[in-house]
Scaffold this motif. Structure first.
Motif, PDB file in Angstrom:
ATOM      1  N   ALA A   1      33.539  -2.915 -31.927  1.00 33.57           N
ATOM      2  CA  ALA A   1      34.789  -2.169 -32.113  1.00 33.57           C
ATOM      3  C   ALA A   1      35.696  -2.320 -30.907  1.00 33.57           C
ATOM      4  CB  ALA A   1      34.486  -0.691 -32.370  1.00 33.57           C
ATOM      5  N   ILE A   2      35.136  -2.300 -29.705  1.00 37.36           N
ATOM      6  CA  ILE A   2      35.945  -2.476 -28.483  1.00 37.36           C
ATOM      7  C   ILE A   2      36.533  -3.876 -28.439  1.00 37.36           C
ATOM      8  CG2 ILE A   2      35.812  -2.629 -25.960  1.00 37.36           C
ATOM      9  CD1 ILE A   2      33.843  -0.299 -26.048  1.00 37.36           C
ATOM     10  N   ILE A   3      35.768  -4.860 -28.844  1.00 32.34           N
ATOM     11  CA  ILE A   3      36.285  -6.238 -28.842  1.00 32.34           C
ATOM     12  C   ILE A   3      37.414  -6.393 -29.868  1.00 32.34           C
ATOM     13  CG2 ILE A   3      35.688  -8.621 -29.438  1.00 32.34           C
ATOM     14  CD1 ILE A   3      32.965  -8.136 -28.181  1.00 32.34           C
ATOM     15  N   ILE A   4      37.227  -5.843 -31.059  1.00 30.49           N
ATOM     16  CA  ILE A   4      38.220  -6.021 -32.120  1.00 30.49           C
ATOM     17  C   ILE A   4      39.486  -5.214 -31.844  1.00 30.49           C
ATOM     18  CG2 ILE A   4      38.696  -5.579 -34.569  1.00 30.49           C
ATOM     19  CD1 ILE A   4      35.767  -6.302 -35.121  1.00 30.49           C
ATOM     20  N   PHE A   5      39.337  -3.913 -31.544  1.00 29.26           N
ATOM     21  CA  PHE A   5      40.501  -3.040 -31.442  1.00 29.26           C
ATOM     22  C   PHE A   5      41.014  -2.855 -30.023  1.00 29.26           C
ATOM     23  CE2 PHE A   5      38.230  -1.470 -35.256  1.00 29.26           C
ATOM     24  CZ  PHE A   5      39.188  -1.814 -36.181  1.00 29.26           C
ATOM     25  N   GLY A   6      40.186  -3.056 -29.043  1.00 28.31           N
ATOM     26  CA  GLY A   6      40.591  -2.836 -27.668  1.00 28.31           C
ATOM     27  C   GLY A   6      40.331  -1.400 -27.249  1.00 28.31           C
ATOM     28  N   PRO A   7      40.136  -1.185 -25.957  1.00 26.66           N
ATOM     29  CA  PRO A   7      39.772   0.161 -25.485  1.00 26.66           C
ATOM     30  C   PRO A   7      40.904   1.180 -25.615  1.00 26.66           C
ATOM     31  CG  PRO A   7      40.021  -1.338 -23.636  1.00 26.66           C
ATOM     32  CD  PRO A   7      40.121  -2.160 -24.881  1.00 26.66           C
TER      33      PRO A   7
ATOM     34  N   MET B   1      13.669  11.447 -31.336  1.00 29.53           N
ATOM     35  CA  MET B   1      15.109  11.335 -31.287  1.00 29.53           C
ATOM     36  C   MET B   1      15.648  11.138 -32.710  1.00 29.53           C
ATOM     37  SD  MET B   1      17.261   8.986 -28.769  1.00 29.53           S
ATOM     38  CE  MET B   1      18.528   9.952 -28.088  1.00 29.53           C
ATOM     39  N   ILE B   2      16.761  11.793 -33.011  1.00 32.11           N
ATOM     40  CA  ILE B   2      17.329  11.734 -34.346  1.00 32.11           C
ATOM     41  C   ILE B   2      18.232  10.514 -34.459  1.00 32.11           C
ATOM     42  CG2 ILE B   2      18.819  12.925 -35.979  1.00 32.11           C
ATOM     43  CD1 ILE B   2      17.944  15.533 -34.685  1.00 32.11           C
ATOM     44  N   ASN B   3      18.005   9.719 -35.486  1.00 36.69           N
ATOM     45  CA  ASN B   3      18.854   8.558 -35.741  1.00 36.69           C
ATOM     46  C   ASN B   3      19.934   8.951 -36.724  1.00 36.69           C
ATOM     47  OD1 ASN B   3      17.349   6.921 -34.098  1.00 36.69           O
ATOM     48  ND2 ASN B   3      15.998   6.248 -35.736  1.00 36.69           N
ATOM     49  N   PHE B   4      21.172   8.709 -36.374  1.00 34.77           N
ATOM     50  CA  PHE B   4      22.288   9.050 -37.246  1.00 34.77           C
ATOM     51  C   PHE B   4      22.457   7.946 -38.273  1.00 34.77           C
ATOM     52  CE2 PHE B   4      26.876   9.018 -38.168  1.00 34.77           C
ATOM     53  CZ  PHE B   4      26.959  10.276 -38.752  1.00 34.77           C
ATOM     54  N   LEU B   5      22.321   8.307 -39.537  1.00 36.31           N
ATOM     55  CA  LEU B   5      22.435   7.363 -40.658  1.00 36.31           C
ATOM     56  C   LEU B   5      21.453   6.206 -40.543  1.00 36.31           C
ATOM     57  CD1 LEU B   5      26.310   7.149 -41.049  1.00 36.31           C
ATOM     58  CD2 LEU B   5      24.726   8.424 -42.462  1.00 36.31           C
ATOM     59  N   PHE B   6      20.288   6.484 -40.005  1.00 31.02           N
ATOM     60  CA  PHE B   6      19.218   5.501 -39.876  1.00 31.02           C
ATOM     61  C   PHE B   6      19.629   4.283 -39.047  1.00 31.02           C
ATOM     62  CE2 PHE B   6      18.727   7.693 -43.981  1.00 31.02           C
ATOM     63  CZ  PHE B   6      17.562   8.388 -43.696  1.00 31.02           C
ATOM     64  N   ILE B   7      20.477   4.492 -38.051  1.00 31.90           N
ATOM     65  CA  ILE B   7      20.900   3.411 -37.159  1.00 31.90           C
ATOM     66  C   ILE B   7      20.257   3.668 -35.804  1.00 31.90           C
ATOM     67  CG2 ILE B   7      22.861   2.337 -35.996  1.00 31.90           C
ATOM     68  CD1 ILE B   7      24.598   3.171 -38.339  1.00 31.90           C
ATOM     69  N   SER B   8      19.616   2.646 -35.262  1.00 31.89           N
ATOM     70  CA  SER B   8      18.987   2.806 -33.958  1.00 31.89           C
ATOM     71  C   SER B   8      20.041   2.803 -32.848  1.00 31.89           C
ATOM     72  CB  SER B   8      17.973   1.684 -33.729  1.00 31.89           C
ATOM     73  OG  SER B   8      18.661   0.457 -33.578  1.00 31.89           O
ATOM     74  N   ILE B   9      19.624   3.145 -31.649  1.00 24.75           N
ATOM     75  CA  ILE B   9      20.543   3.216 -30.512  1.00 24.75           C
ATOM     76  C   ILE B   9      21.107   1.833 -30.198  1.00 24.75           C
ATOM     77  CG2 ILE B   9      20.680   3.713 -28.031  1.00 24.75           C
ATOM     78  CD1 ILE B   9      18.613   5.913 -28.498  1.00 24.75           C
ATOM     79  N   GLU B  10      20.278   0.811 -30.292  1.00 25.98           N
ATOM     80  CA  GLU B  10      20.748  -0.544 -30.013  1.00 25.98           C
ATOM     81  C   GLU B  10      21.824  -0.966 -31.003  1.00 25.98           C
ATOM     82  OE1 GLU B  10      17.396   0.057 -30.536  1.00 25.98           O
ATOM     83  OE2 GLU B  10      16.786   0.127 -28.435  1.00 25.98           O
ATOM     84  N   GLU B  11      21.602  -0.646 -32.276  1.00 26.71           N
ATOM     85  CA  GLU B  11      22.596  -0.991 -33.294  1.00 26.71           C
ATOM     86  C   GLU B  11      23.887  -0.212 -33.078  1.00 26.71           C
ATOM     87  OE1 GLU B  11      20.266  -0.005 -36.683  1.00 26.71           O
ATOM     88  OE2 GLU B  11      19.589  -2.067 -36.990  1.00 26.71           O
ATOM     89  N   SER B  12      23.777   1.034 -32.653  1.00 30.25           N
ATOM     90  CA  SER B  12      24.972   1.840 -32.370  1.00 30.25           C
ATOM     91  C   SER B  12      25.783   1.216 -31.237  1.00 30.25           C
ATOM     92  CB  SER B  12      24.591   3.264 -31.994  1.00 30.25           C
ATOM     93  OG  SER B  12      23.880   3.882 -33.026  1.00 30.25           O
ATOM     94  N   PHE B  13      25.113   0.821 -30.167  1.00 35.25           N
ATOM     95  CA  PHE B  13      25.813   0.192 -29.051  1.00 35.25           C
ATOM     96  C   PHE B  13      26.468  -1.118 -29.475  1.00 35.25           C
ATOM     97  CE2 PHE B  13      22.965   2.656 -26.046  1.00 35.25           C
ATOM     98  CZ  PHE B  13      23.986   3.472 -25.618  1.00 35.25           C
ATOM     99  N   PHE B  14      25.791  -1.861 -30.337  1.00 34.35           N
ATOM    100  CA  PHE B  14      26.348  -3.121 -30.823  1.00 34.35           C
ATOM    101  C   PHE B  14      27.610  -2.869 -31.648  1.00 34.35           C
ATOM    102  CE2 PHE B  14      26.518  -6.577 -33.984  1.00 34.35           C
ATOM    103  CZ  PHE B  14      26.675  -7.647 -33.114  1.00 34.35           C
ATOM    104  N   ILE B  15      27.592  -1.852 -32.496  1.00 33.81           N
ATOM    105  CA  ILE B  15      28.768  -1.516 -33.302  1.00 33.81           C
ATOM    106  C   ILE B  15      29.921  -1.078 -32.409  1.00 33.81           C
ATOM    107  CG2 ILE B  15      29.658   0.149 -34.999  1.00 33.81           C
ATOM    108  CD1 ILE B  15      26.845   0.010 -36.307  1.00 33.81           C
ATOM    109  N   ILE B  16      29.640  -0.262 -31.400  1.00 29.82           N
ATOM    110  CA  ILE B  16      30.683   0.178 -30.468  1.00 29.82           C
ATOM    111  C   ILE B  16      31.245  -1.016 -29.702  1.00 29.82           C
ATOM    112  CG2 ILE B  16      31.104   1.539 -28.373  1.00 29.82           C
ATOM    113  CD1 ILE B  16      29.057   3.566 -29.527  1.00 29.82           C
ATOM    114  N   PHE B  17      30.373  -1.923 -29.279  1.00 29.47           N
ATOM    115  CA  PHE B  17      30.814  -3.111 -28.547  1.00 29.47           C
ATOM    116  C   PHE B  17      31.741  -3.970 -29.406  1.00 29.47           C
ATOM    117  CE2 PHE B  17      30.030  -7.589 -27.313  1.00 29.47           C
ATOM    118  CZ  PHE B  17      30.526  -7.535 -26.030  1.00 29.47           C
TER     119      PHE B  17
END
Length: 81
Positions: free
Chosen positions: A19-25, A1-17
């Motif tokens: 972002a949702i908390i800070i900015f709202g859906p 699986m290709i990692n975008f900018l060397f970020i794992s899937i778990e880290e990606s989900f954490f960043i999205i989470f």
């Protein structure tokens, strides 16, 4: 699986989470849209600059060629009897 900018899937989900908390859906699609427009603007600006540079290079090349042709012309007269 290709990692975008060397970020794992778990880290990606954490960043999205976060972002949702800070900015709202409701705000995230607007932010993504504006980021896309910004990227598109920068890409278009980059292409315009590259085109302008290549046009200048081509024009200067032909100008140099024309100058060298003008310099190399030999003007001589033919004597007729």
């Amino acid at each position: 699986m290709i990692n975008f900018l060397f970020i794992s899937i778990e880290e990606s989900f954490f960043i999205i989470f976060i972002a949702i908390i800070i900015f709202g859906p409701k705000k995230i699609p607007d932010i993504a849209r504006s980021m896309g427009e910004g990227i598109r603007y920068l890409r278009n600006a980059k292409n315009k600059i590259q085109n302008e540079i290549s046009k200048n290079n081509i024009n200067s090349y032909y100008e140099k060629k024309q100058k060298s042709i003008k310099k190399s012309k030999i003007y001589s007269s033919i004597k007729r009897n």
